[in-house]
Design an enzyme around this catalytic site. Sequence first.
Site, PDB file in Angstrom:
ATOM      1  N   SER A 138      36.515  44.807  33.062  1.00 30.71           N
ATOM      2  CA  SER A 138      36.842  44.819  34.474  1.00 30.71           C
ATOM      3  C   SER A 138      36.517  46.211  35.006  1.00 30.71           C
ATOM      4  CB  SER A 138      38.331  44.500  34.648  1.00 30.71           C
ATOM      5  OG  SER A 138      38.718  44.657  35.983  1.00 30.71           O
ATOM      6  N   LYS A 164      33.246  42.002  35.207  1.00 28.90           N
ATOM      7  CA  LYS A 164      34.014  41.712  36.420  1.00 28.90           C
ATOM      8  C   LYS A 164      33.988  42.938  37.303  1.00 28.90           C
ATOM      9  CE  LYS A 164      39.008  41.415  36.975  1.00 28.90           C
ATOM     10  NZ  LYS A 164      40.213  40.655  36.585  1.00 28.90           N
ATOM     11  N   LYS A 166      35.363  44.750  40.712  1.00 32.18           N
ATOM     12  CA  LYS A 166      36.386  44.763  41.767  1.00 32.18           C
ATOM     13  C   LYS A 166      35.694  44.948  43.107  1.00 32.18           C
ATOM     14  CE  LYS A 166      40.183  44.609  39.253  1.00 32.18           C
ATOM     15  NZ  LYS A 166      41.213  43.561  39.429  1.00 32.18           N
ATOM     16  N   ASP A 192      36.353  40.327  41.656  1.00 26.94           N
ATOM     17  CA  ASP A 192      37.809  40.194  41.815  1.00 26.94           C
ATOM     18  C   ASP A 192      38.231  40.993  43.048  1.00 26.94           C
ATOM     19  OD1 ASP A 192      40.553  39.975  41.639  1.00 26.94           O
ATOM     20  OD2 ASP A 192      40.741  40.888  39.647  1.00 26.94           O
ATOM     21  N   GLU A 217      37.563  35.954  41.996  1.00 28.45           N
ATOM     22  CA  GLU A 217      38.984  35.923  41.664  1.00 28.45           C
ATOM     23  C   GLU A 217      39.824  36.358  42.865  1.00 28.45           C
ATOM     24  OE1 GLU A 217      39.616  38.122  38.034  1.00 28.45           O
ATOM     25  OE2 GLU A 217      41.784  38.128  38.245  1.00 28.45           O
ATOM     26  N   ASP A 242      44.484  34.334  40.270  1.00 29.00           N
ATOM     27  CA  ASP A 242      45.230  35.269  39.413  1.00 29.00           C
ATOM     28  C   ASP A 242      46.638  35.387  40.015  1.00 29.00           C
ATOM     29  OD1 ASP A 242      46.359  37.569  38.291  1.00 29.00           O
ATOM     30  OD2 ASP A 242      44.645  38.865  38.569  1.00 29.00           O
ATOM     31  N   LYS A 266      47.780  35.626  32.910  1.00 27.79           N
ATOM     32  CA  LYS A 266      48.361  36.871  32.409  1.00 27.79           C
ATOM     33  C   LYS A 266      49.777  36.513  32.011  1.00 27.79           C
ATOM     34  CE  LYS A 266      45.762  39.916  35.497  1.00 27.79           C
ATOM     35  NZ  LYS A 266      45.814  40.683  36.778  1.00 27.79           N
ATOM     36  N   GLY A 294      44.073  40.977  32.205  1.00 26.22           N
ATOM     37  CA  GLY A 294      44.674  42.187  31.649  1.00 26.22           C
ATOM     38  C   GLY A 294      45.362  42.989  32.735  1.00 26.22           C
TER      39      GLY A 294
HETATM   40  O1  OSB Z   1      43.534  41.726  39.037  1.00 24.17           O
HETATM   41  O2  OSB Z   1      43.113  41.615  36.953  1.00 24.17           O
HETATM   42  C1  OSB Z   1      43.497  42.256  37.934  1.00 24.17           C
HETATM   43  C2  OSB Z   1      44.029  45.903  36.868  1.00 24.17           C
HETATM   44  C3  OSB Z   1      45.014  46.268  37.733  1.00 24.17           C
HETATM   45  C4  OSB Z   1      45.500  45.341  38.641  1.00 24.17           C
HETATM   46  C5  OSB Z   1      44.967  44.064  38.692  1.00 24.17           C
HETATM   47  C6  OSB Z   1      43.960  43.688  37.832  1.00 24.17           C
HETATM   48  C7  OSB Z   1      43.462  44.628  36.917  1.00 24.17           C
HETATM   49  C8  OSB Z   1      42.366  44.374  35.992  1.00 24.17           C
HETATM   50  C9  OSB Z   1      42.412  45.111  34.685  1.00 24.17           C
HETATM   51  O3  OSB Z   1      41.396  43.705  36.293  1.00 24.17           O
HETATM   52  C10 OSB Z   1      41.833  44.381  33.553  1.00 24.17           C
HETATM   53  C11 OSB Z   1      42.093  45.115  32.257  1.00 24.17           C
HETATM   54  O4  OSB Z   1      43.264  45.253  31.838  1.00 24.17           O
HETATM   55  O5  OSB Z   1      41.126  45.572  31.651  1.00 24.17           O
HETATM   56 MG    MG Z   2      42.748  39.820  39.121  1.00 25.01          MG
END
Ligand code: OSB
Ligand code: MG
Length: 374
Positions: A138, A164, A166, A192, A217, A242, A266, A294
């Site tokens: 991510s 992924k 952001k 995401d 996402e 999510d 999660k 995660g």
């Molecule tokens: O939306 O999955 C999410 C990290 C902080 C807050 C939200 C998210 C995330 C990640 C981290 O995408 C994924 C990871 O732990 O590597």
């Molecule tokens: Mg997410």
Amino acid sequence: MLRIERFVLREIRLPLKEPFQISSGVVRERRVFLVELHHPDGEVGWGECAAFDTPNYSEETVDTAWYAVREWIAPRLLGRELSGPREVAPLLEVGFCGHRMAKGMVEMGCWELAARLEGVSLARLLGGTRTRVAVGISLGIQASPEALVERAAAAHAAGYRKIKIKIKPGADIEYIRAVREALGPSAELMADANSAYTLADADHLARLDEFDLMMIEQPLGQDDLVRHAQLQRRLKTPICLDEAITSLDRAEDMVTLGSGRIVNIKPGRVGGFTNSIAIHDYCQSQGIPVWCGGMLESGIGRAHNVALASLPNFTLPGDLSPSSRYWEQDIVIPEWTMAPDGMVDVPLDSPGIGVKIDLDRIEDLTVKLEVVER
Ligand code: OSB
Ligand code: MG
């Protein structure tokens, strides 16, 4: 018999190698809330809280979870005879709303404790079958498309099975386009948004369809299923939820309404493993693929996620990056690693979580500690 005679609550701080930015905030140093669940025979189960420092991803924080564990969760469980970890989630539901991440960290610790007591792996106790799980990375929001491409190309070369990205308004279409052009049509890419858009952005989001993403996402509101259903009808790209999937009911609602086609599970977000398994099983029955998300976990939370991701319907790569992606040094031995083919080994045949907890290091890093016993 599962019985907890003492809760030890700890906060440690782990600086991230580089800041992680999502649409609603940035994490530089992970405040990690850990709990030790002590069995009268001396065995210990560990739990890690998914919550962050601030309520930007969900309403819970490290401090609200600490309060909930100390005031309501520990008192319900201390000294109680439980036949097994499946009893924990229902016990924490009666007359006790919300606080899923606080409940989840304790519930997962109970599963870990049960695995240790039975001498089986956590993965097997949960019903896991896979010996290896595909890993995705991510990537946080970067300052420019070029900076993102650099990181995405490095991740691709390292073998990650899914990348992924952001996104947020102002850092979306051109960023995704740049990565797609740099990595080519076969790279497994997804976006995401962490709830950064509204339904008024539907036409804008539909422009992402041309990049052939695996999924987008959580584009809309954290608890919004109705508008996600309206948006899904206008997108070719599958929506993955999510934040909005906080329980089995919400997963059923997603299917009923057509709010999405994929679920990110999660375990912290849904109150632990028992609820995660229920969502997994339901999605499997509906032909909905799931993957394990995660929350920038330390090696303990990561162990729990890897064990869960070994269940059969976790068919898409999880956000299960190796320890070295996040930290200079993790709190488990050995650290979590990823093979060159982008897979993480599931310790299916070693008892418990399959890695040793580095208690000396945890002691050194502890900034807050509280013991709760009867
Ligand atoms: O939306 O999955 C999410 C990290 C902080 C807050 C939200 C998210 C995330 C990640 C981290 O995408 C994924 C990871 O732990 O590597
Ligand atoms: Mg997410």
